[in-house]
Design an enzyme around this catalytic site. Structure first.
Site, mmCIF file in Angstrom:
data_model
loop_
_atom_site.group_PDB
_atom_site.id
_atom_site.type_symbol
_atom_site.label_atom_id
_atom_site.label_comp_id
_atom_site.label_asym_id
_atom_site.label_seq_id
_atom_site.Cartn_x
_atom_site.Cartn_y
_atom_site.Cartn_z
ATOM 1 N N ASP A 192 -1.140 -8.015 1.634
ATOM 2 C CA ASP A 192 -0.999 -6.846 2.502
ATOM 3 C C ASP A 192 0.476 -6.457 2.646
ATOM 4 O O ASP A 192 1.340 -7.322 2.825
ATOM 5 C CB ASP A 192 -1.570 -7.216 3.878
ATOM 6 C CG ASP A 192 -1.707 -6.018 4.809
ATOM 7 O OD1 ASP A 192 -2.447 -5.091 4.460
ATOM 8 O OD2 ASP A 192 -1.073 -6.025 5.879
ATOM 9 N N GLU A 242 -0.442 -4.917 -2.436
ATOM 10 C CA GLU A 242 -0.573 -3.603 -1.817
ATOM 11 C C GLU A 242 0.853 -3.122 -1.561
ATOM 12 O O GLU A 242 1.504 -3.551 -0.608
ATOM 13 C CB GLU A 242 -1.335 -3.672 -0.487
ATOM 14 C CG GLU A 242 -1.549 -2.274 0.066
ATOM 15 C CD GLU A 242 -1.412 -2.131 1.582
ATOM 16 O OE1 GLU A 242 -1.905 -1.134 2.113
ATOM 17 O OE2 GLU A 242 -0.791 -2.997 2.232
HETATM 18 C C1 GLC Z 1 -2.244 -2.460 5.133
HETATM 19 C C2 GLC Z 1 -3.729 -2.483 5.403
HETATM 20 C C3 GLC Z 1 -3.997 -1.644 6.593
HETATM 21 C C4 GLC Z 1 -3.248 -2.218 7.775
HETATM 22 C C5 GLC Z 1 -1.779 -2.353 7.476
HETATM 23 C C6 GLC Z 1 -1.080 -3.208 8.478
HETATM 24 O O1 GLC Z 1 -1.780 -1.204 4.803
HETATM 25 O O2 GLC Z 1 -4.412 -2.083 4.266
HETATM 26 O O3 GLC Z 1 -5.362 -1.553 6.867
HETATM 27 O O4 GLC Z 1 -3.416 -1.399 8.889
HETATM 28 O O5 GLC Z 1 -1.559 -2.970 6.239
HETATM 29 O O6 GLC Z 1 -1.435 -4.553 8.297
#
Ligand code: GLC
Length: 532
Positions: A192, A242
Protein backbone atom coordinates in the site's frame (compact mmCIF):
# COMPACT_ATOMS: atom_id res chain seq x y z
CA UNK A 1 -4.27 -13.10 -13.42
CA UNK A 2 -4.83 -11.76 -9.97
CA UNK A 3 -8.28 -11.13 -8.52
CA UNK A 4 -8.73 -8.53 -5.80
CA UNK A 5 -11.05 -9.44 -2.95
CA UNK A 6 -12.28 -6.62 -0.74
CA UNK A 7 -13.08 -8.75 2.33
CA UNK A 8 -15.80 -6.57 3.84
CA UNK A 9 -17.86 -6.80 0.65
CA UNK A 10 -17.29 -10.30 -0.72
CA UNK A 11 -19.41 -12.64 1.43
CA UNK A 12 -20.71 -12.48 5.00
CA UNK A 13 -20.79 -15.85 6.76
CA UNK A 14 -21.96 -14.71 10.22
CA UNK A 15 -24.78 -12.31 9.39
CA UNK A 16 -23.22 -9.14 10.83
CA UNK A 17 -23.54 -7.37 7.49
CA UNK A 18 -19.79 -7.32 6.84
CA UNK A 19 -17.94 -9.84 4.69
CA UNK A 20 -15.40 -12.10 6.39
CA UNK A 21 -12.69 -14.70 5.82
CA UNK A 22 -14.95 -17.79 6.10
CA UNK A 23 -17.20 -16.08 3.53
CA UNK A 24 -14.24 -15.81 1.18
CA UNK A 25 -13.29 -19.45 1.68
CA UNK A 26 -16.81 -20.59 0.91
CA UNK A 27 -16.85 -18.86 -2.48
CA UNK A 28 -13.36 -19.67 -3.78
CA UNK A 29 -14.79 -22.06 -6.35
CA UNK A 30 -16.24 -19.00 -8.11
CA UNK A 31 -12.65 -18.02 -8.82
CA UNK A 32 -11.38 -21.36 -10.04
CA UNK A 33 -14.42 -21.45 -12.29
CA UNK A 34 -13.56 -17.94 -13.50
CA UNK A 35 -9.98 -18.96 -14.21
CA UNK A 36 -7.70 -16.68 -12.19
CA UNK A 37 -4.32 -17.64 -10.72
CA UNK A 38 -4.24 -15.71 -7.48
CA UNK A 39 -6.25 -13.63 -5.06
CA UNK A 40 -5.15 -10.41 -3.40
CA UNK A 41 -6.95 -9.67 -0.13
CA UNK A 42 -7.38 -6.08 0.98
CA UNK A 43 -6.64 -5.65 4.72
CA UNK A 44 -8.42 -7.82 7.29
CA UNK A 45 -6.15 -6.89 10.23
CA UNK A 46 -7.35 -5.55 13.59
CA UNK A 47 -8.31 -1.95 12.93
CA UNK A 48 -10.74 0.72 14.07
CA UNK A 49 -11.88 0.63 10.40
CA UNK A 50 -11.69 4.38 9.95
CA UNK A 51 -10.27 3.84 6.44
CA UNK A 52 -11.88 0.43 5.87
CA UNK A 53 -8.92 -1.43 7.37
CA UNK A 54 -6.11 0.56 5.71
CA UNK A 55 -5.61 1.85 9.25
CA UNK A 56 -3.92 -1.14 10.87
CA UNK A 57 -3.71 -1.43 14.66
CA UNK A 58 -2.09 -4.89 14.74
CA UNK A 59 -0.20 -6.21 11.73
CA UNK A 60 -0.15 -9.80 12.90
CA UNK A 61 -3.79 -10.59 13.50
CA UNK A 62 -7.27 -10.77 12.05
CA UNK A 63 -9.95 -8.29 13.07
CA UNK A 64 -12.83 -10.14 14.80
CA UNK A 65 -15.04 -8.48 12.20
CA UNK A 66 -13.39 -10.75 9.61
CA UNK A 67 -12.69 -13.86 11.70
CA UNK A 68 -9.60 -15.36 13.29
CA UNK A 69 -6.09 -16.39 12.35
CA UNK A 70 -7.38 -19.96 12.13
CA UNK A 71 -9.92 -18.77 9.57
CA UNK A 72 -7.05 -17.21 7.66
CA UNK A 73 -5.08 -20.47 7.72
CA UNK A 74 -8.13 -22.36 6.48
CA UNK A 75 -8.57 -19.83 3.68
CA UNK A 76 -4.95 -20.25 2.56
CA UNK A 77 -5.17 -24.05 2.74
CA UNK A 78 -8.33 -24.14 0.68
CA UNK A 79 -7.01 -21.65 -1.87
CA UNK A 80 -3.79 -23.62 -2.27
CA UNK A 81 -5.73 -26.86 -2.61
CA UNK A 82 -7.65 -25.21 -5.46
CA UNK A 83 -4.44 -23.98 -7.07
CA UNK A 84 -4.95 -20.32 -6.15
CA UNK A 85 -2.10 -18.23 -4.75
CA UNK A 86 -2.83 -15.81 -1.91
CA UNK A 87 -1.46 -12.26 -1.79
CA UNK A 88 -2.10 -10.04 1.23
CA UNK A 89 -1.99 -6.29 1.60
CA UNK A 90 0.76 -4.71 3.68
CA UNK A 91 0.28 -1.12 4.84
CA UNK A 92 3.73 0.25 5.71
CA UNK A 93 3.31 4.00 5.16
CA UNK A 94 1.19 4.57 8.24
CA UNK A 95 -0.35 2.72 11.16
CA UNK A 96 -3.71 3.30 12.78
CA UNK A 97 -3.70 5.89 15.55
CA UNK A 98 -4.82 2.96 17.73
CA UNK A 99 -1.60 1.05 17.07
CA UNK A 100 0.27 0.61 20.40
CA UNK A 101 3.27 2.45 18.94
CA UNK A 102 1.21 5.56 18.30
CA UNK A 103 -0.52 5.35 21.65
CA UNK A 104 2.93 5.17 23.28
CA UNK A 105 4.10 8.10 21.18
CA UNK A 106 1.22 10.24 22.40
CA UNK A 107 2.13 9.51 26.02
CA UNK A 108 5.86 10.06 25.46
CA UNK A 109 7.60 13.39 25.16
CA UNK A 110 9.04 15.27 22.22
CA UNK A 111 12.35 13.75 21.11
CA UNK A 112 11.60 10.34 22.68
CA UNK A 113 12.25 6.95 21.10
CA UNK A 114 8.46 6.45 20.94
CA UNK A 115 7.92 9.61 18.91
CA UNK A 116 10.85 8.78 16.62
CA UNK A 117 8.86 5.96 15.02
CA UNK A 118 6.53 8.57 13.50
CA UNK A 119 7.02 12.04 12.04
CA UNK A 120 6.45 14.37 14.98
CA UNK A 121 7.72 17.92 14.50
CA UNK A 122 7.36 21.32 16.14
CA UNK A 123 5.16 23.81 14.33
CA UNK A 124 6.41 26.85 12.48
CA UNK A 125 6.55 30.40 13.78
CA UNK A 126 5.01 30.34 17.24
CA UNK A 127 4.32 26.64 16.88
CA UNK A 128 0.73 27.19 15.85
CA UNK A 129 1.42 26.70 12.14
CA UNK A 130 1.94 23.17 10.74
CA UNK A 131 5.61 22.26 10.04
CA UNK A 132 5.04 22.44 6.28
CA UNK A 133 2.32 22.95 3.68
CA UNK A 134 1.62 19.32 2.79
CA UNK A 135 -2.03 18.41 2.18
CA UNK A 136 -3.65 15.12 3.18
CA UNK A 137 -4.75 12.94 0.27
CA UNK A 138 -8.19 12.87 1.84
CA UNK A 139 -8.41 16.67 2.04
CA UNK A 140 -7.28 19.22 4.64
CA UNK A 141 -3.75 19.59 6.02
CA UNK A 142 -1.49 16.55 6.52
CA UNK A 143 -0.59 17.63 10.06
CA UNK A 144 -2.49 17.38 13.34
CA UNK A 145 -1.41 18.88 16.64
CA UNK A 146 -1.18 16.86 19.85
CA UNK A 147 -1.68 17.97 23.45
CA UNK A 148 1.92 19.10 24.12
CA UNK A 149 1.95 21.27 20.98
CA UNK A 150 3.93 19.04 18.58
CA UNK A 151 2.43 18.05 15.22
CA UNK A 152 2.38 14.63 13.55
CA UNK A 153 2.25 13.90 9.84
CA UNK A 154 -0.60 11.93 8.24
CA UNK A 155 -0.67 11.90 4.45
CA UNK A 156 -4.10 10.27 4.69
CA UNK A 157 -6.69 10.43 7.49
CA UNK A 158 -5.90 12.00 10.85
CA UNK A 159 -6.25 8.43 12.22
CA UNK A 160 -3.36 7.22 9.98
CA UNK A 161 -0.07 8.64 11.32
CA UNK A 162 2.89 8.22 8.92
CA UNK A 163 5.82 6.12 10.10
CA UNK A 164 9.41 7.38 9.91
CA UNK A 165 11.11 4.94 7.56
CA UNK A 166 14.57 6.31 8.28
CA UNK A 167 14.21 4.66 11.70
CA UNK A 168 15.81 1.17 11.74
CA UNK A 169 13.26 0.02 14.29
CA UNK A 170 10.47 0.65 11.77
CA UNK A 171 12.38 -1.20 9.05
CA UNK A 172 13.01 -4.20 11.31
CA UNK A 173 9.40 -4.34 12.42
CA UNK A 174 8.10 -4.59 8.86
CA UNK A 175 10.61 -7.25 7.91
CA UNK A 176 9.31 -9.22 10.85
CA UNK A 177 5.69 -8.62 9.73
CA UNK A 178 6.47 -9.89 6.23
CA UNK A 179 8.05 -13.00 7.72
CA UNK A 180 5.01 -13.56 9.93
CA UNK A 181 2.72 -13.85 6.87
CA UNK A 182 5.25 -15.66 4.68
CA UNK A 183 5.60 -18.27 7.41
CA UNK A 184 1.81 -18.67 7.30
CA UNK A 185 2.07 -19.51 3.62
CA UNK A 186 1.18 -16.33 1.77
CA UNK A 187 2.47 -16.03 -1.78
CA UNK A 188 3.10 -12.32 -1.81
CA UNK A 189 2.24 -8.80 -0.81
CA UNK A 190 0.49 -5.86 -2.38
CA UNK A 191 2.31 -2.88 -0.91
CA UNK A 192 0.00 0.00 0.00
CA UNK A 193 1.20 3.53 -0.85
CA UNK A 194 4.56 2.10 -1.89
CA UNK A 195 5.68 5.50 -3.19
CA UNK A 196 5.12 7.26 0.13
CA UNK A 197 7.34 5.60 2.73
CA UNK A 198 10.36 7.90 2.44
CA UNK A 199 9.95 11.67 2.62
CA UNK A 200 12.49 14.21 1.41
CA UNK A 201 14.93 14.99 4.21
CA UNK A 202 13.97 18.11 6.14
CA UNK A 203 10.32 17.79 5.04
CA UNK A 204 10.41 20.91 2.80
CA UNK A 205 7.26 22.60 1.54
CA UNK A 206 5.69 21.15 -1.60
CA UNK A 207 5.75 23.47 -4.62
CA UNK A 208 4.13 23.36 -8.05
CA UNK A 209 7.17 21.44 -9.29
CA UNK A 210 8.07 19.28 -6.30
CA UNK A 211 6.23 16.68 -4.26
CA UNK A 212 8.67 15.93 -1.44
CA UNK A 213 6.37 13.31 0.08
CA UNK A 214 6.06 11.00 -2.94
CA UNK A 215 8.40 8.74 -4.90
CA UNK A 216 11.64 9.62 -3.17
CA UNK A 217 14.67 7.57 -4.26
CA UNK A 218 15.04 6.05 -0.78
CA UNK A 219 11.94 3.87 -1.18
CA UNK A 220 13.76 1.61 -3.61
CA UNK A 221 16.35 0.56 -1.05
CA UNK A 222 13.50 -0.69 1.15
CA UNK A 223 12.07 -2.86 -1.62
CA UNK A 224 15.47 -4.27 -2.50
CA UNK A 225 15.67 -5.47 1.08
CA UNK A 226 12.15 -6.92 0.92
CA UNK A 227 12.97 -8.69 -2.33
CA UNK A 228 15.98 -10.36 -0.74
CA UNK A 229 13.76 -11.33 2.15
CA UNK A 230 11.03 -12.97 0.08
CA UNK A 231 13.48 -14.60 -2.33
CA UNK A 232 14.96 -16.46 0.61
CA UNK A 233 11.61 -18.28 0.97
CA UNK A 234 10.90 -21.35 -1.09
CA UNK A 235 8.47 -21.17 -3.99
CA UNK A 236 7.58 -18.16 -6.05
CA UNK A 237 6.43 -15.16 -4.00
CA UNK A 238 5.74 -11.70 -5.32
CA UNK A 239 5.63 -8.03 -4.38
CA UNK A 240 3.27 -5.60 -6.07
CA UNK A 241 3.55 -1.83 -5.67
CA UNK A 242 0.67 0.54 -5.35
CA UNK A 243 2.60 3.59 -6.54
CA UNK A 244 0.75 6.58 -7.97
CA UNK A 245 3.78 8.19 -9.60
CA UNK A 246 4.31 10.83 -12.25
CA UNK A 247 5.68 8.84 -15.17
CA UNK A 248 5.99 5.38 -16.64
CA UNK A 249 9.74 5.54 -16.13
CA UNK A 250 9.19 6.27 -12.44
CA UNK A 251 6.75 3.36 -12.24
CA UNK A 252 9.19 0.99 -13.91
CA UNK A 253 11.80 1.75 -11.24
CA UNK A 254 9.62 -0.21 -8.79
CA UNK A 255 9.91 -3.36 -10.90
CA UNK A 256 13.64 -3.38 -11.56
CA UNK A 257 15.11 -6.83 -11.39
CA UNK A 258 16.03 -6.64 -7.70
CA UNK A 259 12.84 -4.88 -6.55
CA UNK A 260 9.16 -5.73 -6.95
CA UNK A 261 7.47 -7.98 -9.52
CA UNK A 262 4.44 -5.85 -10.33
CA UNK A 263 3.47 -2.21 -10.13
CA UNK A 264 -0.12 -1.22 -10.89
CA UNK A 265 -0.36 0.57 -14.21
CA UNK A 266 -2.66 3.40 -13.16
CA UNK A 267 -1.93 5.26 -16.38
CA UNK A 268 -3.84 2.53 -18.23
CA UNK A 269 -6.74 2.80 -15.77
CA UNK A 270 -6.88 6.59 -16.19
CA UNK A 271 -6.54 6.74 -19.97
CA UNK A 272 -9.72 8.07 -21.64
CA UNK A 273 -11.66 5.77 -23.97
CA UNK A 274 -9.86 7.00 -27.09
CA UNK A 275 -7.90 4.84 -29.47
CA UNK A 276 -4.97 7.23 -29.93
CA UNK A 277 -4.50 7.75 -26.20
CA UNK A 278 -4.88 4.06 -25.36
CA UNK A 279 -2.42 3.06 -28.08
CA UNK A 280 0.13 5.50 -26.70
CA UNK A 281 -0.43 4.21 -23.15
CA UNK A 282 -0.06 0.57 -24.18
CA UNK A 283 2.98 1.28 -26.30
CA UNK A 284 4.78 3.33 -23.66
CA UNK A 285 3.82 0.91 -20.88
CA UNK A 286 5.20 -2.12 -22.69
CA UNK A 287 8.39 -0.29 -23.60
CA UNK A 288 8.96 1.07 -20.10
CA UNK A 289 8.46 -2.32 -18.44
CA UNK A 290 10.62 -4.08 -21.03
CA UNK A 291 13.41 -1.57 -20.39
CA UNK A 292 13.77 -2.98 -16.88
CA UNK A 293 13.02 -6.57 -17.88
CA UNK A 294 9.63 -6.71 -16.12
CA UNK A 295 6.16 -7.74 -17.30
CA UNK A 296 3.65 -4.89 -17.54
CA UNK A 297 0.68 -4.97 -15.16
CA UNK A 298 -2.80 -3.95 -16.32
CA UNK A 299 -5.77 -2.89 -14.24
CA UNK A 300 -9.11 -1.17 -14.86
CA UNK A 301 -10.86 -1.19 -11.48
CA UNK A 302 -10.08 -1.42 -7.79
CA UNK A 303 -11.51 -0.35 -4.42
CA UNK A 304 -10.32 3.26 -4.83
CA UNK A 305 -11.80 4.28 -8.19
CA UNK A 306 -15.20 4.42 -9.89
CA UNK A 307 -15.89 0.99 -11.40
CA UNK A 308 -15.03 0.93 -15.09
CA UNK A 309 -18.54 -0.18 -16.10
CA UNK A 310 -19.68 3.22 -14.83
CA UNK A 311 -16.61 5.35 -15.51
CA UNK A 312 -16.77 4.57 -19.21
CA UNK A 313 -20.45 5.51 -19.37
CA UNK A 314 -19.71 9.12 -18.43
CA UNK A 315 -20.19 11.67 -21.15
CA UNK A 316 -16.58 12.76 -20.77
CA UNK A 317 -15.10 9.23 -20.87
CA UNK A 318 -13.38 9.97 -24.17
CA UNK A 319 -11.88 13.14 -22.83
CA UNK A 320 -10.83 12.86 -19.19
CA UNK A 321 -11.00 10.17 -16.57
CA UNK A 322 -12.53 11.29 -13.34
CA UNK A 323 -12.22 8.76 -10.54
CA UNK A 324 -14.02 10.76 -7.84
CA UNK A 325 -17.24 9.31 -6.50
CA UNK A 326 -20.69 9.89 -7.98
CA UNK A 327 -23.82 10.52 -5.93
CA UNK A 328 -27.46 11.54 -6.19
CA UNK A 329 -27.66 14.93 -7.85
CA UNK A 330 -24.52 14.33 -9.96
CA UNK A 331 -24.89 13.69 -13.70
CA UNK A 332 -25.59 9.96 -13.98
CA UNK A 333 -23.46 7.95 -16.44
CA UNK A 334 -25.17 5.82 -19.12
CA UNK A 335 -25.18 2.26 -17.73
CA UNK A 336 -25.71 0.53 -21.08
CA UNK A 337 -22.91 2.39 -22.82
CA UNK A 338 -20.72 1.99 -19.73
CA UNK A 339 -21.08 -1.78 -19.64
CA UNK A 340 -20.61 -2.14 -23.37
CA UNK A 341 -17.37 -0.16 -23.24
CA UNK A 342 -16.26 -1.89 -20.05
CA UNK A 343 -16.56 -5.28 -21.77
CA UNK A 344 -14.61 -3.96 -24.73
CA UNK A 345 -11.96 -2.45 -22.46
CA UNK A 346 -11.60 -5.71 -20.53
CA UNK A 347 -11.33 -7.75 -23.73
CA UNK A 348 -8.59 -5.37 -24.80
CA UNK A 349 -6.79 -5.55 -21.46
CA UNK A 350 -6.92 -9.33 -21.24
CA UNK A 351 -5.21 -9.64 -24.62
CA UNK A 352 -2.21 -7.59 -23.53
CA UNK A 353 1.12 -9.19 -22.66
CA UNK A 354 1.90 -9.08 -18.95
CA UNK A 355 -0.21 -9.60 -15.84
CA UNK A 356 -3.63 -8.24 -15.04
CA UNK A 357 -5.56 -7.48 -11.88
CA UNK A 358 -9.34 -7.82 -11.69
CA UNK A 359 -11.50 -6.28 -8.98
CA UNK A 360 -14.29 -8.30 -7.40
CA UNK A 361 -17.59 -7.96 -9.21
CA UNK A 362 -16.20 -6.59 -12.46
CA UNK A 363 -16.67 -10.07 -13.93
CA UNK A 364 -20.39 -9.58 -13.20
CA UNK A 365 -20.37 -6.17 -14.89
CA UNK A 366 -21.27 -4.50 -11.59
CA UNK A 367 -21.74 -0.76 -11.95
CA UNK A 368 -20.75 1.77 -9.31
CA UNK A 369 -23.55 2.52 -6.84
CA UNK A 370 -24.17 6.11 -7.88
CA UNK A 371 -27.35 6.77 -5.87
CA UNK A 372 -26.03 5.83 -2.43
CA UNK A 373 -27.55 8.29 0.06
CA UNK A 374 -24.87 10.63 1.36
CA UNK A 375 -25.72 9.94 5.00
CA UNK A 376 -24.65 6.29 4.54
CA UNK A 377 -21.18 7.13 3.22
CA UNK A 378 -18.29 5.69 5.25
CA UNK A 379 -15.23 6.77 3.27
CA UNK A 380 -13.29 9.46 5.19
CA UNK A 381 -12.75 11.25 1.86
CA UNK A 382 -16.33 12.54 1.89
CA UNK A 383 -15.97 14.20 5.28
CA UNK A 384 -12.38 15.40 4.92
CA UNK A 385 -12.99 16.95 1.51
CA UNK A 386 -15.71 19.10 3.07
CA UNK A 387 -18.34 17.05 1.22
CA UNK A 388 -16.91 17.84 -2.21
CA UNK A 389 -15.57 14.36 -3.10
CA UNK A 390 -18.09 11.61 -2.47
CA UNK A 391 -15.29 9.12 -2.14
CA UNK A 392 -15.07 5.42 -2.80
CA UNK A 393 -18.06 3.74 -1.16
CA UNK A 394 -19.81 3.30 -4.50
CA UNK A 395 -17.26 0.73 -5.72
CA UNK A 396 -17.21 -1.13 -2.38
CA UNK A 397 -20.82 -2.35 -2.27
CA UNK A 398 -21.38 -5.98 -1.16
CA UNK A 399 -21.30 -8.46 -4.03
CA UNK A 400 -24.56 -10.12 -5.12
CA UNK A 401 -24.36 -13.93 -5.26
CA UNK A 402 -27.97 -14.76 -6.05
CA UNK A 403 -30.92 -13.08 -7.69
CA UNK A 404 -33.06 -13.61 -4.57
CA UNK A 405 -32.61 -13.73 -0.83
CA UNK A 406 -31.41 -11.34 1.84
CA UNK A 407 -28.72 -9.05 0.47
CA UNK A 408 -28.74 -11.11 -2.74
CA UNK A 409 -26.86 -13.99 -1.14
CA UNK A 410 -24.15 -11.80 0.41
CA UNK A 411 -25.25 -12.77 3.92
CA UNK A 412 -28.21 -13.04 6.24
CA UNK A 413 -27.77 -9.61 7.88
CA UNK A 414 -28.28 -6.09 6.65
CA UNK A 415 -25.22 -5.32 4.48
CA UNK A 416 -22.91 -2.52 5.64
CA UNK A 417 -23.78 -0.63 2.45
CA UNK A 418 -27.05 -1.24 0.60
CA UNK A 419 -26.95 -2.90 -2.82
CA UNK A 420 -28.56 -0.99 -5.69
CA UNK A 421 -31.61 -2.74 -7.20
CA UNK A 422 -29.82 -3.45 -10.49
CA UNK A 423 -27.38 -5.81 -8.71
CA UNK A 424 -30.05 -8.56 -8.53
CA UNK A 425 -29.97 -9.33 -12.24
CA UNK A 426 -26.18 -9.33 -12.24
CA UNK A 427 -25.81 -12.13 -9.68
CA UNK A 428 -23.74 -15.09 -10.87
CA UNK A 429 -26.69 -17.50 -10.63
CA UNK A 430 -28.38 -15.45 -13.33
CA UNK A 431 -25.28 -15.09 -15.50
CA UNK A 432 -23.73 -18.55 -15.29
CA UNK A 433 -24.37 -20.41 -18.52
CA UNK A 434 -26.07 -17.42 -20.18
CA UNK A 435 -24.11 -17.14 -23.42
CA UNK A 436 -23.84 -13.36 -23.67
CA UNK A 437 -23.45 -12.58 -19.98
CA UNK A 438 -20.49 -10.62 -18.71
CA UNK A 439 -19.49 -13.52 -16.47
CA UNK A 440 -19.31 -15.91 -19.42
CA UNK A 441 -17.36 -13.33 -21.40
CA UNK A 442 -14.75 -13.11 -18.63
CA UNK A 443 -14.58 -16.91 -18.41
CA UNK A 444 -13.98 -17.20 -22.13
CA UNK A 445 -11.40 -14.42 -22.18
CA UNK A 446 -9.48 -15.94 -19.28
CA UNK A 447 -9.63 -19.45 -20.74
CA UNK A 448 -8.39 -18.30 -24.15
CA UNK A 449 -5.76 -16.07 -22.59
CA UNK A 450 -4.44 -19.09 -20.74
CA UNK A 451 -4.77 -21.51 -23.67
CA UNK A 452 -2.83 -19.15 -25.97
CA UNK A 453 -0.41 -17.99 -23.26
CA UNK A 454 -1.11 -14.38 -24.16
CA UNK A 455 0.62 -13.13 -21.02
CA UNK A 456 3.99 -13.86 -22.60
CA UNK A 457 3.15 -13.06 -26.24
CA UNK A 458 4.67 -10.23 -28.29
CA UNK A 459 2.42 -7.39 -29.41
CA UNK A 460 2.85 -5.94 -32.91
CA UNK A 461 0.67 -3.05 -34.05
CA UNK A 462 -1.43 -3.40 -37.18
CA UNK A 463 -2.12 -0.31 -39.26
CA UNK A 464 -5.67 0.88 -38.66
CA UNK A 465 -7.88 3.99 -38.83
CA UNK A 466 -7.42 6.51 -36.02
CA UNK A 467 -10.28 5.34 -33.85
CA UNK A 468 -9.37 1.66 -33.99
CA UNK A 469 -6.86 -0.28 -31.92
CA UNK A 470 -5.49 -3.35 -33.68
CA UNK A 471 -2.54 -5.58 -32.92
CA UNK A 472 -1.24 -9.06 -33.54
CA UNK A 473 -0.01 -11.34 -30.82
CA UNK A 474 2.72 -12.53 -33.05
CA UNK A 475 3.70 -16.04 -32.01
CA UNK A 476 0.11 -16.91 -31.10
CA UNK A 477 -1.53 -16.01 -34.41
CA UNK A 478 -4.20 -13.95 -32.74
CA UNK A 479 -5.30 -10.50 -33.88
CA UNK A 480 -7.13 -8.13 -31.58
CA UNK A 481 -9.29 -5.31 -32.93
CA UNK A 482 -11.13 -2.73 -30.82
CA UNK A 483 -13.45 -0.24 -32.48
CA UNK A 484 -13.60 2.98 -30.45
CA UNK A 485 -15.16 4.97 -33.31
CA UNK A 486 -18.80 5.66 -34.01
CA UNK A 487 -19.35 3.49 -37.12
CA UNK A 488 -18.92 -0.25 -37.79
CA UNK A 489 -15.67 -1.33 -39.45
CA UNK A 490 -14.84 -4.27 -41.70
CA UNK A 491 -12.94 -7.21 -40.31
CA UNK A 492 -10.30 -9.16 -42.26
CA UNK A 493 -11.87 -11.98 -44.34
CA UNK A 494 -9.19 -14.52 -43.58
CA UNK A 495 -9.88 -14.46 -39.86
CA UNK A 496 -12.69 -15.69 -37.70
CA UNK A 497 -13.96 -14.38 -34.42
CA UNK A 498 -12.65 -16.23 -31.40
CA UNK A 499 -14.30 -13.92 -28.87
CA UNK A 500 -16.32 -10.72 -29.19
CA UNK A 501 -16.91 -8.40 -26.23
CA UNK A 502 -20.51 -7.93 -27.44
CA UNK A 503 -22.28 -10.20 -29.95
CA UNK A 504 -21.59 -9.02 -33.49
CA UNK A 505 -23.68 -9.51 -36.61
CA UNK A 506 -22.72 -9.64 -40.26
CA UNK A 507 -22.15 -5.89 -40.62
CA UNK A 508 -18.62 -5.71 -39.36
CA UNK A 509 -17.31 -4.69 -35.96
CA UNK A 510 -19.72 -2.29 -34.23
CA UNK A 511 -18.59 0.68 -32.12
CA UNK A 512 -17.28 0.06 -28.60
CA UNK A 513 -16.55 -3.59 -29.32
CA UNK A 514 -13.35 -5.65 -29.13
CA UNK A 515 -12.75 -8.93 -30.94
CA UNK A 516 -10.05 -11.55 -30.77
CA UNK A 517 -9.54 -13.11 -34.19
CA UNK A 518 -7.82 -16.31 -35.20
CA UNK A 519 -7.00 -17.64 -38.69
CA UNK A 520 -10.07 -19.01 -40.44
CA UNK A 521 -9.89 -22.80 -40.72
CA UNK A 522 -9.17 -23.60 -44.39
CA UNK A 523 -12.16 -25.22 -46.12
CA UNK A 524 -11.34 -28.85 -46.84
CA UNK A 525 -10.48 -29.27 -50.53
CA UNK A 526 -12.65 -31.97 -52.10
CA UNK A 527 -10.71 -34.21 -54.47
CA UNK A 528 -12.10 -34.67 -57.99
CA UNK A 529 -12.03 -38.40 -57.43
CA UNK A 530 -14.12 -38.13 -54.36
CA UNK A 531 -11.14 -39.12 -52.28
CA UNK A 532 -9.46 -36.91 -49.74
C1 GLC B 1 -4.20 3.11 -0.64
C2 GLC B 1 -5.44 2.25 -0.53
C3 GLC B 1 -6.57 3.11 -0.11
C4 GLC B 1 -6.24 3.72 1.23
C5 GLC B 1 -4.93 4.45 1.19
C6 GLC B 1 -4.42 4.78 2.56
O1 GLC B 1 -4.30 4.07 -1.62
O2 GLC B 1 -5.65 1.59 -1.73
O3 GLC B 1 -7.77 2.40 -0.06
O4 GLC B 1 -7.25 4.60 1.61
O5 GLC B 1 -3.92 3.68 0.60
O6 GLC B 1 -3.97 3.61 3.20
Amino acid sequence: MIYQIYPRSWADSDGDGVGDLPGITSHLDHLTDLGVDAIWLSPFYPSPQLDAGYDVADYRGVDPLFGTLDDFDRLVDRAHALGLRVIVDVVPNHTSAEHPWFQDALLAEAGSRERARYLFRDGRDDGETPPNNWPSRFGGPAWTRVADGQWYLHLFDVSQPDLDWTNPEVQAEFESILRFWLDRGVDGFRVDVAHGLVKEAGLPDATDETLPMWDQPGVHEIYRGWRRLIDAYEGERILCAEAWVESGEALARYVRVDEMHHSFNFRFLTTPWRADLLRATIDDSLRQAAAVGAPQTWVLSNHDVVRHATRLGRTDATDVVDTTGIGPGDPQPDPVLGLRRARAATALMLALPGSAYLYQGEELGLPEATMLPDELRQDPTWRRSGHTDRGRDGCRIPVPWSTEGPSLGFGSGRPWLPQPPEYADLAPDRQRGAADSTLELYRRLLAQRRAHRLGTATLRWVEQPDDVIAFDLVERDITVVANLGSAPIDLPHDREVLIASTPIGARGLPPDTTVWLSPRARPAVASSHGRV
